[in-house]
Each structure stands twice: as structure tokens, then as C-alpha cells.
Design an enzyme around this catalytic site. Structure first.
Site, PDB file in Angstrom:
ATOM      1  N   ASP A  18       0.854  -1.219   0.024  1.00  0.00           N
ATOM      2  CA  ASP A  18      -0.033   0.036  -0.008  1.00  0.00           C
ATOM      3  C   ASP A  18       0.863   1.167  -0.124  1.00  0.00           C
ATOM      4  OD1 ASP A  18      -2.446   1.376  -0.035  1.00  0.00           O
ATOM      5  OD2 ASP A  18      -2.607   1.445   2.212  1.00  0.00           O
ATOM      6  N   ARG A  22      -0.095   7.559  -2.613  1.00  0.00           N
ATOM      7  CA  ARG A  22       0.365   8.688  -1.889  1.00  0.00           C
ATOM      8  C   ARG A  22       1.913   9.024  -2.110  1.00  0.00           C
ATOM      9  NH1 ARG A  22      -1.519   6.333   3.529  1.00  0.00           N
ATOM     10  NH2 ARG A  22      -2.039   4.471   2.157  1.00  0.00           N
ATOM     11  N   TRP A  23       2.531   8.137  -2.325  1.00  0.00           N
ATOM     12  CA  TRP A  23       4.170   8.197  -2.754  1.00  0.00           C
ATOM     13  C   TRP A  23       4.341   9.154  -4.012  1.00  0.00           C
ATOM     14  CZ3 TRP A  23       7.343   7.070  -6.655  1.00  0.00           C
ATOM     15  CH2 TRP A  23       8.974   7.337  -6.561  1.00  0.00           C
ATOM     16  N   THR A  64     -10.583  -6.996  -5.622  1.00  0.00           N
ATOM     17  CA  THR A  64     -11.809  -7.021  -6.257  1.00  0.00           C
ATOM     18  C   THR A  64     -12.355  -5.640  -5.985  1.00  0.00           C
ATOM     19  OG1 THR A  64     -12.501  -8.099  -4.136  1.00  0.00           O
ATOM     20  CG2 THR A  64     -12.164  -9.560  -5.968  1.00  0.00           C
ATOM     21  N   GLU A  65     -12.032  -5.021  -5.099  1.00  0.00           N
ATOM     22  CA  GLU A  65     -12.507  -3.624  -4.887  1.00  0.00           C
ATOM     23  C   GLU A  65     -11.733  -2.564  -5.593  1.00  0.00           C
ATOM     24  OE1 GLU A  65     -13.845  -6.439  -2.260  1.00  0.00           O
ATOM     25  OE2 GLU A  65     -11.694  -5.646  -2.134  1.00  0.00           O
ATOM     26  N   ASN A  66     -10.621  -2.751  -6.215  1.00  0.00           N
ATOM     27  CA  ASN A  66      -9.909  -1.751  -6.947  1.00  0.00           C
ATOM     28  C   ASN A  66     -10.504  -1.341  -8.254  1.00  0.00           C
ATOM     29  OD1 ASN A  66      -6.741  -2.957  -5.731  1.00  0.00           O
ATOM     30  ND2 ASN A  66      -7.874  -1.522  -4.945  1.00  0.00           N
ATOM     31  N   ARG A 186       1.741  -4.826   6.215  1.00  0.00           N
ATOM     32  CA  ARG A 186       1.129  -3.821   5.518  1.00  0.00           C
ATOM     33  C   ARG A 186       1.858  -2.498   5.600  1.00  0.00           C
ATOM     34  NH1 ARG A 186      -4.993  -2.470   4.157  1.00  0.00           N
ATOM     35  NH2 ARG A 186      -4.637  -0.470   2.879  1.00  0.00           N
ATOM     36  N   ILE A 193      -6.783  -5.020   7.297  1.00  0.00           N
ATOM     37  CA  ILE A 193      -6.257  -6.111   6.300  1.00  0.00           C
ATOM     38  C   ILE A 193      -6.873  -6.283   4.849  1.00  0.00           C
ATOM     39  CG2 ILE A 193      -5.909  -7.742   8.365  1.00  0.00           C
ATOM     40  CD1 ILE A 193      -8.352  -9.147   7.954  1.00  0.00           C
TER      41      ILE A 193
END
Length: 240
Positions: A18, A22-23, A64-66, A186, A193
Site C-alpha cells: 500500500d 500517496r508516494w 476485487t474492490e480496486n 502492510r 487487512i
């Protein structure tokens, strides 16, 4: 010290990579710039595994949420996955890495699925490091798909419902040939998670660190492995 870590360290490490977006934002660049930087970081971590005694490495590449992200970002990620496989396939093979993919492939484009299949076949003879890439993966989705396959076996008369227990379902999971993760990491400072390896991580140790994924280097990885080697894992039992 390295020998001690390899002896007492985790056999299987799973990583939620993750912080790419942001990076990139911190550097005034588009989010995809961060994803490209994150993809390059994978090689360093894979190469560090043998000396640390890590035999299995599972990375969370796309959930699956991406799909809820912008069309531009999703398309860019799919292009990145295709290029990553094409660019890294030979090196992964020569370094003794076996690659597997987990997740639902039905929603992925045919070109990407073909490349995934080819990479799995190319590296099938390797065993130095087992790299599993979770692509269009979600823990709940995996359990639902596994339950559906189990139900078909029951309906076909090949499985008696009375024989179904907590050792039955794992045989239908995407990870059925893999050991459960010992350590889940993470990056980016988030302490959740995110639907990753829900069944498999029931007794995993967790490390939530502030480092953004593109900045996560092998020495920090080694430090987390060393921390794990000092933990007292009892799996619900009490030391006597």
C-alpha cells in the site's frame, strides 16, 4: 544472525503493498507513477527472500474492490501488469522463482490472462522462492468461490456434507497448494487487512508499518523478519 533469522523466521510472508498513490502525490506526480515505482520494488523484496529463509512470498497487487478506482488508473494498472510479466518473466525463471496467480481471472482481459498462464508454466519447475501474486483477488470472493465449488461436489455426490469441516474448505481455495502465511505486512500506515487472505491468516502475525511501498527496502524487510523471529507463537495454547 542471518542464519538464526532464516531458522526461526517465517516460511511464508504476505504483503499488502500500500501507498503507491500517496508516494506519487507527495512528489507531484500522477498515481500511476507510484504504481510503476512500486512494481520495481517487488524485485528487491523477492531477491531478499532466500537469505532470510522466506520460501513463500504472496503480494496483493489488485483487489476485487480496486475496480472502483478511475477508469484511467485501472487501465494503467492492467497495462502495468502486462508489461511487468513481459519484462520480468525471464529474470524470475533464471532466479529460480516459481510464480502463481490467485484471484478471479474472469474479469481480466484475455491478453493478461494468457501472459499469467505462460509465466506460471514457464516457472513451474522452480522452487527457490514461491511468489504468489493476488490479482483481482478478495478474501470474501475467494471463500464464496470455494464454497460454490464445494457445493457442486456435494451435489454431484462426491462429497458427503457430514465430512465437511475446517480442513475441507481450504482444498477449494485459490491457495490450496500453499502453506498459510506466518507473517502479514502492510505498508503505508494503514492498520487494516483489506479483505486479504481472510481464511489463511487466522493465526498469522501482523506488522503495520508507516513506510510507503515504493520506499520499502530489503533492509527494512529483514528487520521485520528479525522481529518475527522473537515472537512467541502459541496458536491458542499455553506454554507449560
Amino acid at each position: 544472525m542471518a542464519k538464526d533469522i532464516a531458522t526461526r523466521g517465517p516460511n511464508h510472508v504476505a504483503i499488502i503493498m500500500d501507498g503507491n498513490g500517496r508516494w506519487a502525490t507527495q512528489r507531484g506526480r500522477p498515481r500511476l507513477f507510484g504504481h510503476h515505482a512500486g512494481a520495481k520494488r517487488v524485485r528487491e523484496i523477492v531477491e531478499a527472500c532466500p537469505d532470510l529463509g522466506v520460501k513463500y512470498l504472496t503480494i496483493f497487487a489488485f483487489s476485487t474492490e480496486n475496480w472502483k478506482r478511475t477508469q484511467t488508473e485501472v487501465a494503467g494498472l492492467m497495462s502495468l501488469f502486462r508489461r511487468y510479466i513481459q519484462r520480468e518473466a525471464r529474470a524470475l525463471f533464471e532466479e529460480g522463482v516459481r510464480v502463481r496467480f490467485i484471484g478471479d481471472r474472469m474479469k481480466l482481459d484475455d491478453k493478461l490472462v494468457t501472459l499469467m498462464d505462460e509465466l506460471e508454466l514457464l516457472t513451474a519447475v522452480n522452487s527457490k522462492v514461491h511468489l504468489t501474486i493476488a490479482l483481482n483477488y478478495g478474501g470474501r470472493d475467494e471463500v464464496a468461490r470455494a464454497t460454490k465449488r464445494l457445493a457442486y461436489e456435494v451435489a454431484a455426490g462426491r462429497l458427503d456434507p457430514k465430512d465437511v469441516d475446517d480442513e475441507t474448505l481450504p482444498r477449494f481455495l485459490d491457495t490450496y497448494v500453499l502453506p498459510d502465511p506466518d507473517l502479514v505486512i502492510r505498508t503505508s500506515g494503514e492498520a487494516r487487512i483489506s479483505n486479504f487472505l481472510l481464511w489463511q491468516s487466522a493465526y498469522a502475525e501482523y506488522e503495520f508499518i508507516d513506510t510507503l511501498w515504493p520506499d520499502f527496502k530489503a533492509d527494512e524487510f529483514a528487520g521485520l523478519i528479525a522481529n518475527y523471529s522473537e515472537r512467541d507463537r502459541r496458536f491458542g495454547a499455553i506454554k507449560t
